[in-house]
Design a protein around this motif. Structure first.
Motif, PDB file in Angstrom:
ATOM      1  N   PHE A  10      20.898  23.580  50.932  1.00  0.00           N
ATOM      2  CA  PHE A  10      22.000  22.714  50.524  1.00  0.00           C
ATOM      3  C   PHE A  10      22.795  23.328  49.371  1.00  0.00           C
ATOM      4  O   PHE A  10      24.024  23.217  49.336  1.00  0.00           O
ATOM      5  CB  PHE A  10      21.482  21.321  50.162  1.00  0.00           C
ATOM      6  N   MET A  82      23.097  23.613  59.259  1.00  0.00           N
ATOM      7  CA  MET A  82      23.286  22.940  57.971  1.00  0.00           C
ATOM      8  C   MET A  82      24.601  23.361  57.318  1.00  0.00           C
ATOM      9  O   MET A  82      25.158  22.633  56.494  1.00  0.00           O
ATOM     10  CB  MET A  82      22.129  23.236  57.017  1.00  0.00           C
ATOM     11  N   LEU A  85      27.520  20.990  57.067  1.00  0.00           N
ATOM     12  CA  LEU A  85      27.714  20.047  55.962  1.00  0.00           C
ATOM     13  C   LEU A  85      28.854  20.493  55.055  1.00  0.00           C
ATOM     14  O   LEU A  85      29.487  19.671  54.393  1.00  0.00           O
ATOM     15  CB  LEU A  85      26.421  19.897  55.161  1.00  0.00           C
ATOM     16  N   LEU A 114      27.611  14.780  60.674  1.00  0.00           N
ATOM     17  CA  LEU A 114      26.449  14.249  59.943  1.00  0.00           C
ATOM     18  C   LEU A 114      25.330  13.836  60.895  1.00  0.00           C
ATOM     19  O   LEU A 114      24.154  14.095  60.625  1.00  0.00           O
ATOM     20  CB  LEU A 114      26.878  13.065  59.070  1.00  0.00           C
ATOM     21  N   VAL A 117      23.659  17.109  62.210  1.00  0.00           N
ATOM     22  CA  VAL A 117      22.810  17.734  61.195  1.00  0.00           C
ATOM     23  C   VAL A 117      21.534  16.924  61.005  1.00  0.00           C
ATOM     24  O   VAL A 117      20.444  17.485  60.878  1.00  0.00           O
ATOM     25  CB  VAL A 117      23.579  17.905  59.860  1.00  0.00           C
TER      26      VAL A 117
END
Length: 123
Positions: A10, A82, A85, A114, A117
């Motif tokens: 992230f 990812m 995002l 979203l 993911v």
């Protein structure tokens, strides 16, 4: 996926998104870039001397390092999605920072990203 692995993934996504936003801010200061032989070097110099562009490039370099750490801990088939995002972060930040429009279709796309993911992260 452990919390620390997710944090690296992230963080890489956020740094990449931040880089995009900084590059946009830097190019906004320069204006539309045209590729003309006579002005190419001068334009490149103007772009590369904008502090947001330099900060964006720095974020890219850091994001690659963080991303490599994340990739070393999780399958690429989980990590790579990812990156989507980043689309969500950039769309929301561009709306907030640059006044870009978030119409119903873009919001629907964000919701689909979203959901995708989430499904991949749960697999």
């Amino acid at each position: 996926m452990t919390f620390s692995t997710f944090a690296f993934i992230f963080a890489g996504v956020l740094l990449n998104a931040c880089a995009q936003l900084l590059l946009k801010a830097g190019t906004n200061a320069v204006g539309a870039i045209t590729l003309e032989r006579g002005t190419l070097l001068a334009t490149a110099f103007r772009v590369l001397t904008q502090w947001p562009v330099l900060a964006g490039l720095t974020c890219y370099v850091i994001s690659v390092g963080v991303w490599i750490i994340g990739l070393s801990r999780v399958d690429v088939s989980i990590a790579y999605p990812m990156l989507s995002l980043g689309y969500v972060v950039n769309a929301l930040a561009a709306w907030y920072l640059f006044g870009e429009i978030l119409g119903p279709l873009r919001v629907a796309g964000i919701v689909l990203i979203l959901a995708g993911v989430f499904l991949i992260a749960r697999s």
